[in-house]
Write an enzyme that holds these catalytic residues in place. Structure first.
Site, short mmCIF file in Angstrom:
data_model
loop_
_atom_site.label_atom_id
_atom_site.label_comp_id
_atom_site.label_asym_id
_atom_site.label_seq_id
_atom_site.Cartn_x
_atom_site.Cartn_y
_atom_site.Cartn_z
CB SER A 177 -0.96 0.00 1.19
OG SER A 177 -0.25 -0.17 2.39
CG HIS A 205 -3.64 -0.82 -2.38
ND1 HIS A 205 -4.21 0.43 -2.43
CD2 HIS A 205 -3.45 -1.09 -1.07
CE1 HIS A 205 -4.33 0.92 -1.21
NE2 HIS A 205 -3.87 0.01 -0.36
CE LYS A 236 -7.41 0.51 -0.04
NZ LYS A 236 -8.22 -0.03 1.07
N1 PMP Z 1 -5.31 -3.95 3.28
C1 PMP Z 1 -4.59 -3.00 2.66
C2 PMP Z 1 -3.33 -3.40 1.96
C3 PMP Z 1 -5.03 -1.68 2.68
O1 PMP Z 1 -4.32 -0.71 2.09
C4 PMP Z 1 -6.24 -1.36 3.36
C5 PMP Z 1 -6.81 0.04 3.42
N2 PMP Z 1 -6.08 1.08 3.09
C6 PMP Z 1 -6.92 -2.39 4.00
C7 PMP Z 1 -6.44 -3.67 3.93
C8 PMP Z 1 -8.18 -2.10 4.77
O2 PMP Z 1 -9.25 -1.96 3.91
P1 PMP Z 1 -10.51 -1.06 4.32
O3 PMP Z 1 -10.12 0.36 4.12
O4 PMP Z 1 -11.57 -1.52 3.40
O5 PMP Z 1 -10.81 -1.36 5.75
#
Ligand code: PMP
Length: 390
Positions: A177, A205, A236
């Site tokens: 991320s 992602h 996303k």
């Molecule tokens: N896994 C990754 C790699 C993320 O970047 C994120 C959120 N930025 C999440 C899980 C969590 O997802 P959510 O925002 O839907 O809770």
């Protein structure tokens, strides 16, 4: 409550104080704030589908048909027919037997990892995995072995040297991320097979971004059927909220019965579920979306690289610009905001000290003109801050 004042003062002293912005979204790539319009270069809305007419209409129709809220957990009273539809279509998209929707990606990771591993088991986790994976590992109370980022050699060493009487679980972000790089799943999966370990990949992602038709990391490497747990988010590229897990039907059955974040939380609202399904359908019929996203990311990355800004050659929609100190990242983000651009300044504890950065995310909905103008502003700000190689 004096400790609150002291803790907040310490956060401010370290330049790490954060406040919730006051944005008023205009469309998929613009927001208003304080009467001014900004180009958004920091959202996870990769395909711009949050504002797609079909997606919005599906959400509105679902709220009218099934109500605003679900009123209960899935196992009690909160299920509605839109869930079965979404889970069926997610499983078909991922090429798995079944899928299960969680309320957030965070809750999916926390629930799945703590359901699959416990005392006596060993979790092997990439050092740059998302916070929700880290929290899932903590909650599992299994032994956690952190391997060096994307380093299959180190993972092999860890697997060979860590005694384990129970289960082994290897867990990794598919697309990381913060850096936008892709986990070496092609090396991780054979290792997992050698050590009889389960493999879980977080496609937050990667969904709608990499792999044929945006099917994620396992598909990207041609490893369908060899990754046991494919987790992803609906929040996303899929323009809604929620997390999902795709895999064998027995895995899904087990999670329904064991994943506490699934069991003990009210189900998603009908509008959210309908929006995710509609976005998934848009992804299926508009194959140009993923191509446009990746071409846009390549365009911005190339402009920045040509100008001497060091951005990694990652083939995803996340573009990190390493700035160094937290203050410098904040200064650069502020200066870009004055130019009408919203980018994220990522600081410790999200990244290690000294690795603060700007994190840009590109959308399929950005126009080339917008990206070219953004690149010019970033390059100018980078020159002022001395992070451009001449
Ligand atoms: N896994 C990754 C790699 C993320 O970047 C994120 C959120 N930025 C999440 C899980 C969590 O997802 P959510 O925002 O839907 O809770």
């Amino acid at each position: 409550m004096q400790f609150l004042t002291e803790a907040l003062a310490a956060i401010k002293r370290h330049g790490l104080y954060r406040q919730i912005p006051d944005y008023d979204p205009v469309d998929a790539t613009h927001v208003m704030e304080g009467g001014r319009r900004y180009l958004m270069l920091a959202s996870n809305n990769y395909l711009g589908l949050t504002h797609d007419p079909a997606v919005r209409e599906a959400a509105a129709a679902a709220a009218l048909r099934y109500g605003a809220g679900s009123g209960g957990a899935r196992l009690t009273t909160g299920s509605h027919p839109l869930f079965a539809e979404l889970e069926r279509e997610l499983a078909a998209f991922k090429g798995t037997e079944a899928a299960l929707v969680f309320n957030t990606g965070y809750m999916a990771n926390v629930g799945v990892i703590s359901a699959l591993a416990g005392p006596g088991d060993v979790i092997f986790s990439d050092e740059l995995n998302h916070a929700s994976i880290i929290d899932g590992c903590r909650l599992a109370r299994a032994k956690v072995v952190i391997y060096r980022h994307a380093d299959a050699g180190h993972l092999a060493e860890c697997l060979a040297t860590t005694p384990c009487t129970g289960r082994r679980l290897i867990v990794t972000d598919g697309v990381f991320s913060m850096d936008g790089d892709i986990a070496p799943l092609d090396q991780i999966v054979p290792l997992a097979e050698r050590y009889d370990a389960l493999v879980m990949v977080d496609d937050a992602h990667a969904t709608g971004v990499i792999g044929p038709g945006g099917r994620g990391t396992a598909a990207h490497f041609g490893l369908k059927g060899r990754v046991h747990i494919e987790m992803g988010t609906l929040s996303k590229a899929l323009a809604a909220e929620g997390g999902y897990v795709a895999g064998r039907r027995e895995l899904i059955d087990y999670l329904v019965n064991k994943a506490r974040s699934f069991i003990f939380s009210t189900a998603l609202a009908p509008a959210t579920v309908a929006a995710a399904t509609a976005a998934l359908r848009q992804l299926a019929v508009r194959s140009d979306l993923v191509e446009r996203l990746l071409a846009n990311a390549r365009f911005l990355r190339d402009r920045l690289n040509e100008a001497g800004i060091d951005v990694a050659a990652s083939p995803t929609a996340i573009i990190p610009i390493i700035v160094g100190e937290a203050d410098a990242a904040v200064t650069m983000a502020r200066s870009l905001k004055q130019a009408g651009l919203i980018v994220s300044a990522i600081r410790p504890p999200t990244v290690p000290p000294g690795a603060s950065r700007l994190r840009l995310t590109v959308s399929a909905a950005h126009s080339r003109e917008e990206l070219a103008a953004a690149a010019a502003h970033i390059i100018a700000a980078g020159r002022r801050l001395g992070i451009v190689k001449e």
